[in-house]
Design a protein around this motif. Structure first.
Motif, PDB file in Angstrom:
ATOM      1  N   GLN A  33       6.617  10.879   4.966  1.00 13.20           N
ATOM      2  CA  GLN A  33       7.519  10.195   4.033  1.00 13.20           C
ATOM      3  C   GLN A  33       7.853   8.750   4.424  1.00 13.20           C
ATOM      4  OE1 GLN A  33       8.800  11.730   1.136  1.00 13.20           O
ATOM      5  NE2 GLN A  33       7.448  13.433   1.601  1.00 13.20           N
ATOM      6  N   THR A  34       6.985   8.101   5.187  1.00 12.40           N
ATOM      7  CA  THR A  34       7.250   6.715   5.579  1.00 12.40           C
ATOM      8  C   THR A  34       6.509   5.717   4.695  1.00 12.40           C
ATOM      9  OG1 THR A  34       5.455   6.773   7.193  1.00 12.40           O
ATOM     10  CG2 THR A  34       7.677   7.308   7.990  1.00 12.40           C
ATOM     11  N   GLN A  35       5.456   6.169   4.060  1.00 14.54           N
ATOM     12  CA  GLN A  35       4.681   5.295   3.189  1.00 14.54           C
ATOM     13  C   GLN A  35       4.534   5.934   1.816  1.00 14.54           C
ATOM     14  OE1 GLN A  35       0.961   4.576   5.096  1.00 14.54           O
ATOM     15  NE2 GLN A  35       1.808   3.102   6.548  1.00 14.54           N
ATOM     16  N   MET A  36       4.342   5.060   0.844  1.00 17.25           N
ATOM     17  CA  MET A  36       4.230   5.509  -0.538  1.00 17.25           C
ATOM     18  C   MET A  36       3.081   4.766  -1.195  1.00 17.25           C
ATOM     19  SD  MET A  36       7.214   5.074  -3.333  1.00 17.25           S
ATOM     20  CE  MET A  36       7.073   5.620  -4.987  1.00 17.25           C
ATOM     21  N   MET A  37       2.294   5.475  -1.984  1.00 18.40           N
ATOM     22  CA  MET A  37       1.214   4.856  -2.728  1.00 18.40           C
ATOM     23  C   MET A  37       1.599   4.868  -4.206  1.00 18.40           C
ATOM     24  SD  MET A  37      -2.840   5.680  -2.513  1.00 18.40           S
ATOM     25  CE  MET A  37      -3.172   4.757  -1.023  1.00 18.40           C
ATOM     26  N   VAL A  38       1.498   3.706  -4.859  1.00 16.83           N
ATOM     27  CA  VAL A  38       1.878   3.566  -6.263  1.00 16.83           C
ATOM     28  C   VAL A  38       0.700   2.979  -7.037  1.00 16.83           C
ATOM     29  CG1 VAL A  38       3.470   2.465  -7.872  1.00 16.83           C
ATOM     30  CG2 VAL A  38       4.302   3.196  -5.644  1.00 16.83           C
ATOM     31  N   LEU A  39       0.317   3.689  -8.106  1.00 15.11           N
ATOM     32  CA  LEU A  39      -0.732   3.199  -8.993  1.00 15.11           C
ATOM     33  C   LEU A  39      -0.066   2.631 -10.239  1.00 15.11           C
ATOM     34  CD1 LEU A  39      -3.747   2.980  -9.862  1.00 15.11           C
ATOM     35  CD2 LEU A  39      -3.452   5.223 -10.905  1.00 15.11           C
ATOM     36  N   SER A  40      -0.344   1.361 -10.488  1.00 23.42           N
ATOM     37  CA  SER A  40       0.075   0.751 -11.754  1.00 23.42           C
ATOM     38  C   SER A  40      -1.198   0.364 -12.498  1.00 23.42           C
ATOM     39  CB  SER A  40       0.955  -0.475 -11.498  1.00 23.42           C
ATOM     40  OG  SER A  40       0.197  -1.517 -10.934  1.00 23.42           O
ATOM     41  N   ALA A  41      -1.050  -0.180 -13.677  1.00 21.01           N
ATOM     42  CA  ALA A  41      -2.230  -0.574 -14.448  1.00 21.01           C
ATOM     43  C   ALA A  41      -2.955  -1.747 -13.800  1.00 21.01           C
ATOM     44  CB  ALA A  41      -1.821  -0.928 -15.867  1.00 21.01           C
ATOM     45  N   TRP A  42      -2.284  -2.454 -12.922  1.00 23.24           N
ATOM     46  CA  TRP A  42      -2.862  -3.644 -12.303  1.00 23.24           C
ATOM     47  C   TRP A  42      -3.394  -3.401 -10.901  1.00 23.24           C
ATOM     48  CZ3 TRP A  42      -3.463  -7.220 -15.844  1.00 23.24           C
ATOM     49  CH2 TRP A  42      -2.597  -7.231 -16.939  1.00 23.24           C
ATOM     50  N   SER A  43      -2.760  -2.487 -10.139  1.00 25.19           N
ATOM     51  CA  SER A  43      -3.175  -2.315  -8.746  1.00 25.19           C
ATOM     52  C   SER A  43      -2.754  -0.958  -8.197  1.00 25.19           C
ATOM     53  CB  SER A  43      -2.574  -3.421  -7.873  1.00 25.19           C
ATOM     54  OG  SER A  43      -1.163  -3.303  -7.859  1.00 25.19           O
ATOM     55  N   LEU A  44      -3.348  -0.623  -7.068  1.00 23.48           N
ATOM     56  CA  LEU A  44      -2.978   0.555  -6.297  1.00 23.48           C
ATOM     57  C   LEU A  44      -2.392   0.035  -4.990  1.00 23.48           C
ATOM     58  CD1 LEU A  44      -3.063   3.645  -5.887  1.00 23.48           C
ATOM     59  CD2 LEU A  44      -5.335   3.347  -4.911  1.00 23.48           C
ATOM     60  N   ASP A  45      -1.079   0.157  -4.837  1.00 29.59           N
ATOM     61  CA  ASP A  45      -0.366  -0.427  -3.700  1.00 29.59           C
ATOM     62  C   ASP A  45       0.101   0.651  -2.743  1.00 29.59           C
ATOM     63  OD1 ASP A  45      -0.586  -2.949  -4.878  1.00 29.59           O
ATOM     64  OD2 ASP A  45       1.277  -2.672  -6.007  1.00 29.59           O
ATOM     65  N   VAL A  49       8.198   2.632   2.814  1.00 31.08           N
ATOM     66  CA  VAL A  49       9.363   3.152   2.094  1.00 31.08           C
ATOM     67  C   VAL A  49      10.645   2.456   2.525  1.00 31.08           C
ATOM     68  CG1 VAL A  49      10.757   5.219   1.685  1.00 31.08           C
ATOM     69  CG2 VAL A  49       8.271   5.374   1.668  1.00 31.08           C
ATOM     70  N   GLN A  50      10.809   2.194   3.808  1.00 29.26           N
ATOM     71  CA  GLN A  50      12.062   1.619   4.295  1.00 29.26           C
ATOM     72  C   GLN A  50      12.221   0.151   3.912  1.00 29.26           C
ATOM     73  OE1 GLN A  50      11.904   2.467   8.450  1.00 29.26           O
ATOM     74  NE2 GLN A  50      12.378   4.642   8.160  1.00 29.26           N
ATOM     75  N   THR A  51      11.181  -0.632   4.052  1.00 28.74           N
ATOM     76  CA  THR A  51      11.297  -2.072   3.764  1.00 28.74           C
ATOM     77  C   THR A  51      10.794  -2.438   2.374  1.00 28.74           C
ATOM     78  OG1 THR A  51       9.127  -2.536   4.705  1.00 28.74           O
ATOM     79  CG2 THR A  51      11.029  -2.657   6.195  1.00 28.74           C
ATOM     80  N   ASN A  52      10.113  -1.502   1.720  1.00 28.57           N
ATOM     81  CA  ASN A  52       9.524  -1.728   0.405  1.00 28.57           C
ATOM     82  C   ASN A  52       8.493  -2.862   0.426  1.00 28.57           C
ATOM     83  OD1 ASN A  52       9.236  -0.747  -2.154  1.00 28.57           O
ATOM     84  ND2 ASN A  52      10.859  -1.992  -3.036  1.00 28.57           N
ATOM     85  N   ALA A  53       7.885  -3.094   1.567  1.00 26.69           N
ATOM     86  CA  ALA A  53       6.860  -4.126   1.722  1.00 26.69           C
ATOM     87  C   ALA A  53       5.491  -3.541   1.379  1.00 26.69           C
ATOM     88  CB  ALA A  53       6.851  -4.646   3.152  1.00 26.69           C
ATOM     89  N   VAL A  54       4.661  -4.358   0.788  1.00 22.47           N
ATOM     90  CA  VAL A  54       3.309  -3.930   0.429  1.00 22.47           C
ATOM     91  C   VAL A  54       2.434  -4.000   1.680  1.00 22.47           C
ATOM     92  CG1 VAL A  54       1.309  -4.412  -1.013  1.00 22.47           C
ATOM     93  CG2 VAL A  54       3.609  -4.751  -1.933  1.00 22.47           C
ATOM     94  N   LEU A  55       1.899  -2.851   2.070  1.00 22.13           N
ATOM     95  CA  LEU A  55       1.025  -2.790   3.246  1.00 22.13           C
ATOM     96  C   LEU A  55      -0.438  -3.026   2.863  1.00 22.13           C
ATOM     97  CD1 LEU A  55       2.634   0.346   4.930  1.00 22.13           C
ATOM     98  CD2 LEU A  55       3.084  -2.059   5.439  1.00 22.13           C
ATOM     99  N   ALA A  56      -0.839  -2.508   1.715  1.00 21.43           N
ATOM    100  CA  ALA A  56      -2.214  -2.687   1.243  1.00 21.43           C
ATOM    101  C   ALA A  56      -2.203  -2.659  -0.278  1.00 21.43           C
ATOM    102  CB  ALA A  56      -3.109  -1.576   1.773  1.00 21.43           C
TER     103      ALA A  56
END
Length: 159
Positions: A33-45, A49-56
């Motif tokens: 539960q430390t990282q989250m993957m989010v798919l939007s229409a533009w990208s897969l980020d 979770v804690q800093t809400n920073a994009v890692l990839a």
């Protein structure tokens, strides 16, 4: 005529596609539960979770392009009310674009899930369900266009 019910349905298809482009489609947390993957229409980020920073981030613009194409086809189809057969053809192409868009989203989310956290399934969110709304509205629009075409043909037969 432009004031028919199918115009409303076609407008709602365009709105649904704008909602798909605007909102996230799929989310998944990793095992701890430390990282989250989010798919939007533009990208897969991949987000922390804690800093809400994009890692990839991976570019998935093809999903957005198909959604924009579907919205454009729906709006263009609204103004083709004088040629109902052309309008039905455009809606058929739009249905194919919507199904391809849905298939690409499912394939992308499944492959991302296998890499990120294969033990649990991700969650489809609002942007995903907007596609189904667009599909239903497109089918309803096509149904009412066909109904109008049959009515016009029956009136022409009476003359």
């Amino acid at each position: 005529m432009i004031q028919r019910i199918q115009t409303v349905f076609l407008f709602l298809v365009a709105v649904a596609m704008v909602l798909e482009v605007s909102f996230p489609i799929w989310e998944q947390f990793n095992a701890d539960q430390t990282q989250m993957m989010v798919l939007s229409a533009w990208s897969l980020d991949t987000l922390d979770v804690q800093t809400n920073a994009v890692l990839a981030s991976e570019n998935k613009i093809f999903i957005a392009l198909l959604a924009i194409l579907s919205a454009g086809l729906a709006v263009f189809s609204i103004f083709q009310y004088k040629n109902r057969t052309k309008q039905m053809f455009l809606n058929m192409i739009n249905s194919i674009a919507l199904v391809v868009n849905l298939a690409l989203i499912i394939w992308t989310s499944h492959s991302a899930n296998q890499v990120f956290n294969p033990t649990e399934d991700g969650t489809f969110v609002f942007g995903f369900y907007a596609i189904f709304g667009g599909m239903i509205m497109n089918l309803l629009a096509n149904r009412f266009i066909r109904k109008d075409e049959l009515l016009v043909r029956s009136v022409d037969r009476i003359r």
